[in-house]
Write a protein that holds these residues in place. Structure first.
Motif, PDB file in Angstrom:
ATOM      1  N   ALA A  75       1.386  -0.743   0.325  1.00  0.00           N
ATOM      2  CA  ALA A  75       0.494   0.098  -0.068  1.00  0.00           C
ATOM      3  C   ALA A  75       0.674   0.925  -0.215  1.00  0.00           C
ATOM      4  CB  ALA A  75      -0.278  -0.243   1.520  1.00  0.00           C
ATOM      5  N   TYR A  76       2.232   1.428   0.792  1.00  0.00           N
ATOM      6  CA  TYR A  76       3.083   2.357   0.677  1.00  0.00           C
ATOM      7  C   TYR A  76       3.197   2.770  -0.948  1.00  0.00           C
ATOM      8  CZ  TYR A  76       7.554   4.825   1.330  1.00  0.00           C
ATOM      9  OH  TYR A  76       8.397   5.698   1.064  1.00  0.00           O
ATOM     10  N   TYR A  77       3.832   1.724  -1.376  1.00  0.00           N
ATOM     11  CA  TYR A  77       4.112   2.273  -2.962  1.00  0.00           C
ATOM     12  C   TYR A  77       2.919   2.267  -4.044  1.00  0.00           C
ATOM     13  CZ  TYR A  77       8.043  -0.813  -1.807  1.00  0.00           C
ATOM     14  OH  TYR A  77       9.332  -1.078  -0.812  1.00  0.00           O
ATOM     15  N   LEU A  78       1.501   1.668  -3.835  1.00  0.00           N
ATOM     16  CA  LEU A  78       0.013   2.701  -4.607  1.00  0.00           C
ATOM     17  C   LEU A  78       0.181   3.532  -4.094  1.00  0.00           C
ATOM     18  CD1 LEU A  78      -1.409  -0.584  -3.963  1.00  0.00           C
ATOM     19  CD2 LEU A  78      -0.370  -0.018  -6.196  1.00  0.00           C
ATOM     20  N   THR A  79       0.346   4.319  -2.682  1.00  0.00           N
ATOM     21  CA  THR A  79       0.194   5.495  -2.221  1.00  0.00           C
ATOM     22  C   THR A  79       1.143   6.291  -3.290  1.00  0.00           C
ATOM     23  OG1 THR A  79      -1.209   4.696  -0.288  1.00  0.00           O
ATOM     24  CG2 THR A  79      -0.419   7.372  -0.481  1.00  0.00           C
ATOM     25  N   ALA A  80       2.755   5.882  -2.969  1.00  0.00           N
ATOM     26  CA  ALA A  80       3.720   6.997  -4.362  1.00  0.00           C
ATOM     27  C   ALA A  80       3.501   6.797  -5.518  1.00  0.00           C
ATOM     28  CB  ALA A  80       4.847   6.154  -3.009  1.00  0.00           C
ATOM     29  N   MET A  81       2.688   6.261  -6.131  1.00  0.00           N
ATOM     30  CA  MET A  81       2.638   6.313  -7.283  1.00  0.00           C
ATOM     31  C   MET A  81       1.368   6.592  -7.579  1.00  0.00           C
ATOM     32  SD  MET A  81       3.839   2.406  -8.606  1.00  0.00           S
ATOM     33  CE  MET A  81       2.507   0.779  -7.884  1.00  0.00           C
ATOM     34  N   LEU A  82       0.483   6.840  -6.905  1.00  0.00           N
ATOM     35  CA  LEU A  82      -1.380   7.748  -6.869  1.00  0.00           C
ATOM     36  C   LEU A  82      -0.530   8.651  -6.813  1.00  0.00           C
ATOM     37  CD1 LEU A  82      -3.979   5.406  -5.279  1.00  0.00           C
ATOM     38  CD2 LEU A  82      -3.611   5.924  -7.735  1.00  0.00           C
ATOM     39  N   PHE A  83       0.393   9.377  -5.534  1.00  0.00           N
ATOM     40  CA  PHE A  83       0.570  11.025  -5.869  1.00  0.00           C
ATOM     41  C   PHE A  83       1.381  11.275  -6.781  1.00  0.00           C
ATOM     42  CE2 PHE A  83       4.589  13.544  -4.310  1.00  0.00           C
ATOM     43  CZ  PHE A  83       3.150  14.950  -3.539  1.00  0.00           C
ATOM     44  N   GLY A 119     -10.342  14.512 -11.941  1.00  0.00           N
ATOM     45  CA  GLY A 119     -11.576  14.149 -10.194  1.00  0.00           C
ATOM     46  C   GLY A 119     -11.940  13.338 -10.627  1.00  0.00           C
ATOM     47  N   PHE A 120     -12.626  12.673 -11.217  1.00  0.00           N
ATOM     48  CA  PHE A 120     -13.303  11.514 -11.440  1.00  0.00           C
ATOM     49  C   PHE A 120     -12.537   9.572 -11.809  1.00  0.00           C
ATOM     50  CE2 PHE A 120     -16.218  12.705 -14.902  1.00  0.00           C
ATOM     51  CZ  PHE A 120     -17.345  13.124 -13.674  1.00  0.00           C
ATOM     52  N   ALA A 121     -10.925   9.983 -11.560  1.00  0.00           N
ATOM     53  CA  ALA A 121      -9.634   9.127 -11.654  1.00  0.00           C
ATOM     54  C   ALA A 121      -9.644   9.318  -9.624  1.00  0.00           C
ATOM     55  CB  ALA A 121      -8.469   9.668 -11.589  1.00  0.00           C
ATOM     56  N   TYR A 122      -9.464  10.264  -9.212  1.00  0.00           N
ATOM     57  CA  TYR A 122      -8.954  10.331  -7.228  1.00  0.00           C
ATOM     58  C   TYR A 122     -10.485  10.267  -6.743  1.00  0.00           C
ATOM     59  CZ  TYR A 122      -8.490  12.696  -3.827  1.00  0.00           C
ATOM     60  OH  TYR A 122      -7.861  13.585  -2.240  1.00  0.00           O
ATOM     61  N   ALA A 123     -11.842  10.219  -7.536  1.00  0.00           N
ATOM     62  CA  ALA A 123     -12.534   9.753  -6.931  1.00  0.00           C
ATOM     63  C   ALA A 123     -13.048   7.672  -6.707  1.00  0.00           C
ATOM     64  CB  ALA A 123     -14.277  10.276  -7.314  1.00  0.00           C
ATOM     65  N   TYR A 124     -12.216   7.670  -8.082  1.00  0.00           N
ATOM     66  CA  TYR A 124     -12.293   6.173  -8.140  1.00  0.00           C
ATOM     67  C   TYR A 124     -11.131   5.372  -7.240  1.00  0.00           C
ATOM     68  CZ  TYR A 124     -11.482   1.803 -10.096  1.00  0.00           C
ATOM     69  OH  TYR A 124     -11.714   0.290 -10.311  1.00  0.00           O
ATOM     70  N   VAL A 125     -10.254   6.129  -7.247  1.00  0.00           N
ATOM     71  CA  VAL A 125      -8.733   5.722  -6.825  1.00  0.00           C
ATOM     72  C   VAL A 125     -10.013   5.770  -4.833  1.00  0.00           C
ATOM     73  CG1 VAL A 125      -6.835   6.162  -5.516  1.00  0.00           C
ATOM     74  CG2 VAL A 125      -7.831   6.445  -7.827  1.00  0.00           C
ATOM     75  N   TRP A 126      -9.700   6.955  -4.438  1.00  0.00           N
ATOM     76  CA  TRP A 126     -10.404   7.056  -3.620  1.00  0.00           C
ATOM     77  C   TRP A 126     -11.932   6.103  -3.174  1.00  0.00           C
ATOM     78  CZ3 TRP A 126     -12.424  12.212  -0.974  1.00  0.00           C
ATOM     79  CH2 TRP A 126     -12.428  12.613   0.275  1.00  0.00           C
ATOM     80  N   GLY A 129     -10.265   2.590  -1.803  1.00  0.00           N
ATOM     81  CA  GLY A 129      -9.879   2.709  -0.765  1.00  0.00           C
ATOM     82  C   GLY A 129      -8.417   2.687  -0.788  1.00  0.00           C
ATOM     83  N   GLY A 130      -7.701   3.354  -2.074  1.00  0.00           N
ATOM     84  CA  GLY A 130      -5.926   3.238  -2.580  1.00  0.00           C
ATOM     85  C   GLY A 130      -5.757   4.036  -1.575  1.00  0.00           C
TER      86      GLY A 130
END
Length: 134
Positions: A75-83, A119-126, A129-130
């Protein structure tokens, strides 16, 4: 109204402008291939156990669980990649901010569509539970 005939266009001078660019691409490709092929031949080939171990931020991995930690969760790496992904997408807003007046209504509609897509991509990831650390 004039019509361009085949004899009016000098193709050699038009393509000659791009010759330095093509030469740079060929040189970069040759250097990349040369480096990739020469590296294994010239570099050291001493393999030991440490080279085959997983590397995690300079911490030596151990088979024993470490109190209060251990291996870094995915999850750390996924969050970093999303950032990084959302950060890079936001960098595309800077050229719009600089040339907003010149783009007019077309630019305003395009940047609105871009922000809506992000915004749609952000809402989808949120929603998936990403962004949760639990």
């Amino acid at each position: 109204m004039s019509v361009l005939l085949a004899q009016d266009v000098d193709v050699t001078t038009d393509l000659g402008v791009y010759l330095p660019l093509v030469a740079m691409f060929v040189l970069a490709l040759a250097f990349a291939i040369f480096s990739a092929l020469l590296g294994p031949l010239v570099g050291p080939s001493r393999y030991n156990r440490a080279k085959f171990e997983a590397y995690e931020c300079g911490i030596e991995p151990s088979p024993q669980p470490i109190v209060g930690g251990g291996r870094v969760p995915v999850a750390y790496y996924l969050t970093a990649m999303l950032f990084i992904l959302f950060d890079i997408e936001m960098v595309f807003l800077y050229p719009f901010a600089v040339s907003a007046d010149a783009l007019g209504l077309f630019g305003l509609v395009e940047i609105f569509l871009f922000i809506a897509t992000v915004g749609f991509a952000y809402a989808y990831v949120w929603r998936r539970g990403g962004l949760d650390w639990n």
